[in-house]
Design a protein around this motif. Structure first.
Motif, PDB file in Angstrom:
ATOM      1  N   THR A   9      71.390 -41.327 -32.966  1.00 26.41           N
ATOM      2  CA  THR A   9      71.740 -40.002 -33.515  1.00 26.41           C
ATOM      3  C   THR A   9      70.509 -39.113 -33.571  1.00 26.41           C
ATOM      4  O   THR A   9      70.572 -37.924 -33.211  1.00 26.41           O
ATOM      5  N   VAL A  27      65.087 -17.851 -20.997  1.00 23.72           N
ATOM      6  CA  VAL A  27      65.548 -16.485 -21.287  1.00 23.72           C
ATOM      7  C   VAL A  27      64.349 -15.563 -21.505  1.00 23.72           C
ATOM      8  O   VAL A  27      64.314 -14.431 -21.001  1.00 23.72           O
ATOM      9  N   VAL A  34      61.851  -9.327 -15.728  1.00 24.81           N
ATOM     10  CA  VAL A  34      62.639  -8.109 -15.523  1.00 24.81           C
ATOM     11  C   VAL A  34      61.875  -6.893 -16.044  1.00 24.81           C
ATOM     12  O   VAL A  34      61.816  -5.850 -15.384  1.00 24.81           O
ATOM     13  N   LEU A  38      60.597  -3.678 -13.909  1.00 21.67           N
ATOM     14  CA  LEU A  38      61.020  -2.328 -14.294  1.00 21.67           C
ATOM     15  C   LEU A  38      59.813  -1.403 -14.403  1.00 21.67           C
ATOM     16  O   LEU A  38      59.827  -0.279 -13.895  1.00 21.67           O
TER      17      LEU A  38
ATOM     18  N   ALA B   5      72.448 -37.104 -40.769  1.00 20.68           N
ATOM     19  CA  ALA B   5      72.099 -37.033 -39.343  1.00 20.68           C
ATOM     20  C   ALA B   5      73.208 -36.339 -38.569  1.00 20.68           C
ATOM     21  O   ALA B   5      72.951 -35.495 -37.707  1.00 20.68           O
ATOM     22  N   SER B   6      74.435 -36.693 -38.888  1.00 20.51           N
ATOM     23  CA  SER B   6      75.586 -36.077 -38.198  1.00 20.51           C
ATOM     24  C   SER B   6      75.640 -34.594 -38.510  1.00 20.51           C
ATOM     25  O   SER B   6      75.950 -33.777 -37.635  1.00 20.51           O
ATOM     26  N   THR B   8      73.115 -32.663 -39.290  1.00 19.68           N
ATOM     27  CA  THR B   8      72.022 -32.013 -38.542  1.00 19.68           C
ATOM     28  C   THR B   8      72.435 -31.786 -37.096  1.00 19.68           C
ATOM     29  O   THR B   8      72.207 -30.706 -36.519  1.00 19.68           O
ATOM     30  N   LEU B   9      73.055 -32.802 -36.524  1.00 20.23           N
ATOM     31  CA  LEU B   9      73.501 -32.693 -35.132  1.00 20.23           C
ATOM     32  C   LEU B   9      74.533 -31.586 -34.989  1.00 20.23           C
ATOM     33  O   LEU B   9      74.491 -30.775 -34.044  1.00 20.23           O
ATOM     34  N   MET B  12      72.900 -28.270 -35.186  1.00 18.49           N
ATOM     35  CA  MET B  12      72.165 -27.981 -33.959  1.00 18.49           C
ATOM     36  C   MET B  12      73.098 -27.551 -32.846  1.00 18.49           C
ATOM     37  O   MET B  12      72.792 -26.646 -32.070  1.00 18.49           O
ATOM     38  N   LEU B  13      74.246 -28.175 -32.771  1.00 24.57           N
ATOM     39  CA  LEU B  13      75.220 -27.817 -31.733  1.00 24.57           C
ATOM     40  C   LEU B  13      75.727 -26.389 -31.944  1.00 24.57           C
ATOM     41  O   LEU B  13      75.873 -25.618 -30.988  1.00 24.57           O
ATOM     42  N   MET B  15      74.091 -24.068 -33.455  1.00 27.41           N
ATOM     43  CA  MET B  15      72.946 -23.213 -33.148  1.00 27.41           C
ATOM     44  C   MET B  15      72.841 -22.984 -31.637  1.00 27.41           C
ATOM     45  O   MET B  15      72.631 -21.852 -31.184  1.00 27.41           O
ATOM     46  N   VAL B  16      73.020 -24.038 -30.866  1.00 21.47           N
ATOM     47  CA  VAL B  16      72.948 -23.919 -29.397  1.00 21.47           C
ATOM     48  C   VAL B  16      74.090 -23.039 -28.885  1.00 21.47           C
ATOM     49  O   VAL B  16      73.911 -22.226 -27.978  1.00 21.47           O
ATOM     50  N   PHE B  19      73.249 -19.468 -29.670  1.00 23.74           N
ATOM     51  CA  PHE B  19      72.160 -19.053 -28.779  1.00 23.74           C
ATOM     52  C   PHE B  19      72.682 -18.825 -27.364  1.00 23.74           C
ATOM     53  O   PHE B  19      72.273 -17.880 -26.688  1.00 23.74           O
ATOM     54  N   ALA B  23      72.239 -15.528 -25.284  1.00 22.74           N
ATOM     55  CA  ALA B  23      71.501 -15.581 -24.013  1.00 22.74           C
ATOM     56  C   ALA B  23      72.344 -15.018 -22.887  1.00 22.74           C
ATOM     57  O   ALA B  23      71.831 -14.312 -22.016  1.00 22.74           O
ATOM     58  N   LEU B  27      71.045 -11.973 -20.649  1.00 25.23           N
ATOM     59  CA  LEU B  27      70.886 -12.103 -19.195  1.00 25.23           C
ATOM     60  C   LEU B  27      71.727 -11.061 -18.461  1.00 25.23           C
ATOM     61  O   LEU B  27      71.308 -10.521 -17.434  1.00 25.23           O
ATOM     62  N   PHE B  30      69.789  -7.889 -18.671  1.00 23.82           N
ATOM     63  CA  PHE B  30      68.631  -7.908 -17.754  1.00 23.82           C
ATOM     64  C   PHE B  30      69.082  -7.594 -16.336  1.00 23.82           C
ATOM     65  O   PHE B  30      68.451  -6.818 -15.621  1.00 23.82           O
ATOM     66  N   ALA B  33      69.855  -3.962 -16.032  1.00 26.23           N
ATOM     67  CA  ALA B  33      68.635  -3.150 -15.990  1.00 26.23           C
ATOM     68  C   ALA B  33      67.995  -3.196 -14.607  1.00 26.23           C
ATOM     69  O   ALA B  33      67.567  -2.170 -14.070  1.00 26.23           O
ATOM     70  N   ASP B  34      67.986  -4.364 -14.008  1.00 23.95           N
ATOM     71  CA  ASP B  34      67.431  -4.529 -12.659  1.00 23.95           C
ATOM     72  C   ASP B  34      68.214  -3.711 -11.644  1.00 23.95           C
ATOM     73  O   ASP B  34      67.663  -3.027 -10.784  1.00 23.95           O
ATOM     74  N   SER B  37      67.582  -0.006 -12.060  1.00 23.07           N
ATOM     75  CA  SER B  37      66.266   0.344 -11.510  1.00 23.07           C
ATOM     76  C   SER B  37      66.348   0.497  -9.991  1.00 23.07           C
ATOM     77  O   SER B  37      65.815   1.457  -9.423  1.00 23.07           O
TER      78      SER B  37
END
Lengths: 153, 110
Positions: A9, A27, A34, A38, B5-6, B8-9, B12-13, B15-16, B19, B23, B27, B30, B33-34, B37
């Motif tokens: 775990t 990221v 980028v 720019l 522990a479980s 926390t896991l 974390m999941l 949180m991912v 995120f 992300a 992306l 980004f 924006a590219d 330009s």
């Protein structure tokens, strides 16, 4: 057994955190790349546009325009009469800069005496009839000389 | 201990997951924006190409009709004023019109 499960775990939690950190770095790096592109593109566009506008303004302001050799560089020469004397404005590329030199017609000056305007490597000029073509660092600009005069007074 | 522990896991999941959503949005921005330009640079080149073509038309010369993926369409516009010629210059990129310039000049007798 319980200890083994606990270790698995803990390892799993660490693995998830590592994946999270890796994705975060990716990221951030993508964002930085980028942003750099720019800014670079913006600077290049600004330089190109400013050079085009500068040449365009100079050609339009002048009464007579000619292309001549000036100390080994091709120069765009604009003539004007001030208090009965002829003064020349020469625009040319020398030592990595687009330069402008304003002087009397018979002044003995060299290309390094010109004032730096912009960074530029190469300026190629050609005058055919009333059509002036300028190639500045790969960018082509065309001007129709309205007065039709192509010679210095 | 196992529950901690479980937990926390699980945290974390979540949180991912959060995120990943952020992300994905970043992306996408980004990439946008590219692309923006690139469009700006293309439009800048189109303006200069159209201006060069207008100047060449005024001088009675043949204008450059294509450059670096951009191509021009020059259409003569009928003018009501005698001696005045008019044209509409459109710059295309991949069959899409990105810039149009209308120009006029005095016809010079040969």
């Amino acid at each position: 057994m319980k200890e083994k499960n606990s270790k698995i775990t803990d390892l799993l939690a660490l693995l998830v955190f590592a994946v999270f950190a890796l994705c975060l770095c990716l990221v951030l790096l993508t964002g930085a790349r980028v942003y750099r592109n720019l800014v670079q593109t913006g600077e290049e566009t600004y330089a190109r546009r400013t050079a085009a506008l500068y040449l365009s303004t100079r050609v339009r302001q002048s009464g007579t325009v000619a292309v001549e050799d000036f100390g080994g560089c091709q120069a765009l020469t604009c003539a004007e009469e001030i208090d009965g004397e002829i003064y020349l404005t020469r625009i040319y590329c020398h030592e990595g800069y687009l330069r402008e030199l304003f002087c009397a017609e018979n002044a003995a000056l060299s290309p390094s005496d010109g004032e730096k305007v912009l960074e530029a490597e190469n300026l190629t000029l050609s005058l055919e009839g009333t059509l002036l073509t300028a190639q500045l660092d790969g960018q082509t600009l065309t001007f129709h000389l309205r007065t039709g005069k192509e010679a210095l007074p | 201990m196992k529950n901690r522990a479980s937990l926390t896991l699980m945290e974390m999941l979540i949180m991912v997951l959060v995120f990943s959503l952020s992300a994905a949005i970043c992306l996408g921005l980004f990439a946008g924006a590219d692309r923006l330009s690139e469009e700006t640079v293309r439009q800048d080149r189109a303006v200069i190409l159209a201006q060069n073509a207008a100047e060449a038309l005024k001088a009675g010369a043949e204008p450059e009709t294509a450059e670096d993926g951009l191509y021009l369409d020059i259409r003569e516009v009928p003018s009501e004023i005698p001696g005045l010629k008019q044209a509409e210059i459109t710059v295309f990129f991949e069959k899409e019109a990105i810039f149009t310039l209308e120009t006029g000049w005095q016809e010079v007798a040969p």
